[in-house]
Scaffold this active site. Structure first.
Site, PDB file in Angstrom:
ATOM      1  N   HIS A  13     -14.971  -2.669   6.906  1.00  0.00           N
ATOM      2  CA  HIS A  13     -15.531  -1.320   7.050  1.00  0.00           C
ATOM      3  C   HIS A  13     -14.430  -0.282   7.304  1.00  0.00           C
ATOM      4  CE1 HIS A  13     -19.571  -3.095   7.244  1.00  0.00           C
ATOM      5  NE2 HIS A  13     -19.044  -3.988   8.049  1.00  0.00           N
ATOM      6  N   SER A  32       5.471  14.595  -7.652  1.00  0.00           N
ATOM      7  CA  SER A  32       4.644  15.798  -7.602  1.00  0.00           C
ATOM      8  C   SER A  32       5.432  16.954  -8.190  1.00  0.00           C
ATOM      9  CB  SER A  32       4.251  16.107  -6.153  1.00  0.00           C
ATOM     10  OG  SER A  32       3.710  17.409  -6.036  1.00  0.00           O
TER      11      SER A  32
END
Length: 492
Positions: free
Chosen positions: A193, A313
């Site tokens: 989870h 980037s």
């Protein structure tokens, strides 16, 4: 469509699917095999097959070469040119092949290299006018329907493609196995989870990925084996023009199994392969997603390969974006989408309509191209990624050893504390440890009723400390490796 997926095609998959060259080659093989079968059954004059095959011999011999000969490329272009006129690619193929049988080599070359479409059509139609009854060309595709040619050919093309995919999966398995061996015993935190759960090793994580890949490989191979089928049963599948004995001879020649069919082989054969490909693509996505999560800055346990001159980037020079892993995740949605489309194509009308054809032309080449690319990229990432063991160990302690909560709870119950009280005691201690940023063992020993157990000698502090020996959590790692078929003495 070709341009859209061109960047994802390997040289080998491009060879199989980018143009119609390979498809037309398999069509030719099927047609020649039918001539051979009918001649052996004495349905056509003796010598037809040998004479026709001799005309195509140079083409057949050149096909195993990864690069098609320029001549066959031009033949392919001529078939495509004719298709634009008559709007039926199989008929266009038949016409060009019959012309090649009839015309001299020089006349045929002059025709296929003719750039003026009207002149080309006239030259072809003049040649076809000389196809007389009982001529060799007249027996080419005689008594057959389009899919008597196309179905066996497509099965052969799928065989080639699935075989190549299978070889790629084998390389991916080797990469994962190598990582599993290399990182055997490498402690890290297991997560459920999205939360820290209990200790695991990176090697075991790799074994889980390997097991999923192996299962997909078996499923794809099995579905591909079931599709080693063909039909030569005519326009509605009842052998109205050619008898079952011709189909039987052809099946032995092509090593494909004849099946009950209409004009086409039921599409569920191919839909099953595409469905298994979609499941495998989702497996690739699962592995890529796990690695992507492990590569986040705040986790920092792995980093995908980053080239010396690569840029992460356009705006932020410091970034090393995990673009390969993200690409793998995105491409999986394409394969799953085409799997749904293939399932919808199963419902053709009666003995056949053409609704499936246009979609399958796009689906097959795209699915094989994408799966092949995903395998290649993931194998590269697994082989070349950087793993940070020290960060894995650091992350284990991020939650102040609260990941040992279950063993602590079990110890308290063993010492006589009730199940509910033991659970709540450990839970409160874990929450307090995280909030105060103090190691769990230092919190728990001062908690009642644990403190009372220590005071009375029922529980020792050493027993509590022993719970935080992470090696104890992975003492059965060898058993898991043995289940995966990797013995303890296997080295990288």
């Amino acid at each position: 469509m070709t341009q859209m997926i061109h960047r994802y095609w390997s040289k080998e998959m491009r060879f199989l699917w980018e143009t119609n060259s390979r498809k037309f080659y398999y069509w030719l093989l099927v047609e020649l095999a039918v001539l051979e079968a009918r001649e052996n059954l004495e349905e056509i004059p003796k010598g037809v097959h040998a004479r026709v095959r001799e005309i195509f011999e140079s083409i057949i011999d050149s096909m195993p070469n990864p690069m098609f000969q320029e001549f066959w490329d031009q033949v392919t272009s001529a078939i495509e040119k004719r298709d634009r006129t008559i709007h039926h690619d199989l008929n266009a193929f038949i016409e060009i092949m019959r012309a090649m049988i009839i015309l001299s080599n020089n006349d045929f070359r002059a025709m296929i290299y003719e750039v003026d479409d009207e002149k080309f059509d006239k030259m072809l139609e003049n040649a076809l006018a000389h196809v007389t009854d009982n001529s060799d060309a007249s027996y080419f595709h005689d008594g057959m329907t389009s899919y008597d040619t196309e179905e066996p050919a497509l099965a052969l093309l799928f065989q080639d493609s699935c075989s190549f995919i299978n070889n790629g999966i084998a390389k991916l398995e080797m990469a994962l196995k190598s990582r599993a061996v290399k990182h055997r015993g490498q402690l890290m935190v297991g997560r459920t989870h999205g939360q820290h759960a209990q200790p695991i090793t990176f090697g075991i994580k790799c074994l889980n990925w390997l097991d999923m890949v192996q299962r997909s490989q078996m499923a794809i191979w099995e579905s591909a084996r079931k599709y080693e089928v063909m039909k030569l049963s005519g326009a509605v599948g009842v052998y109205g023009t050619l008898g079952p004995e011709v189909e039987e001879c052809l099946s032995k020649r092509l090593r494909l199994n004849p099946v009950i069919a209409t004009q086409i082989i039921p599409i569920d054969y191919r839909a099953r392969i595409v469905s298994e490909m979609a499941i495998f693509s989702s497996v690739i996505e699962k592995i890529a997603n796990d690695l992507w999560l492990m590569s986040q800055t705040e986790v920092g346990e792995i980093r995908e390969p980053f080239g010396k001159k690569q840029k992460g980037s356009s705006a932020m020079p410091h970034k090393k974006n995990p673009i390969s892993l993200e690409k793998l995740r995105g491409l999986s949605s394409i394969v799953r989408g085409f799997s749904i489309a293939m399932n919808e194509l199963i419902a053709t009308s009666h003995e056949r309509d053409i609704s499936h054809s246009s979609a399958e032309r796009i689906i097959h080449q795209t699915v094989f191209a994408v799966i092949d690319h995903q395998i290649s990229v993931l194998t590269y990432v697994i082989n070349e990624m950087t793993v940070f063991p020290e960060k894995m160990l650091e992350n284990i302690e991020m939650t102040y050893s609260t990941i040992s909560s279950q063993k602590l709870e079990m110890l308290l119950k063993e010492k006589g504390i009730g199940a509910e009280e033991a659970y709540r005691t450990v839970q409160e201690a874990c929450f307090e440890a995280v909030n105060k940023k103090i190691h769990l063992k230092d919190i728990i020993r001062n908690n009642s009723p644990v403190f009372e157990l220590v005071e009375t000698g029922v529980l020792t502090y050493e027993e509590i400390v022993a719970l935080f020996d992470w090696r104890e959590w992975i003492q059965n790692e060898d058993f898991i490796y043995q289940r995966a078929g990797i013995n303890k003495d296997v080295v990288e």
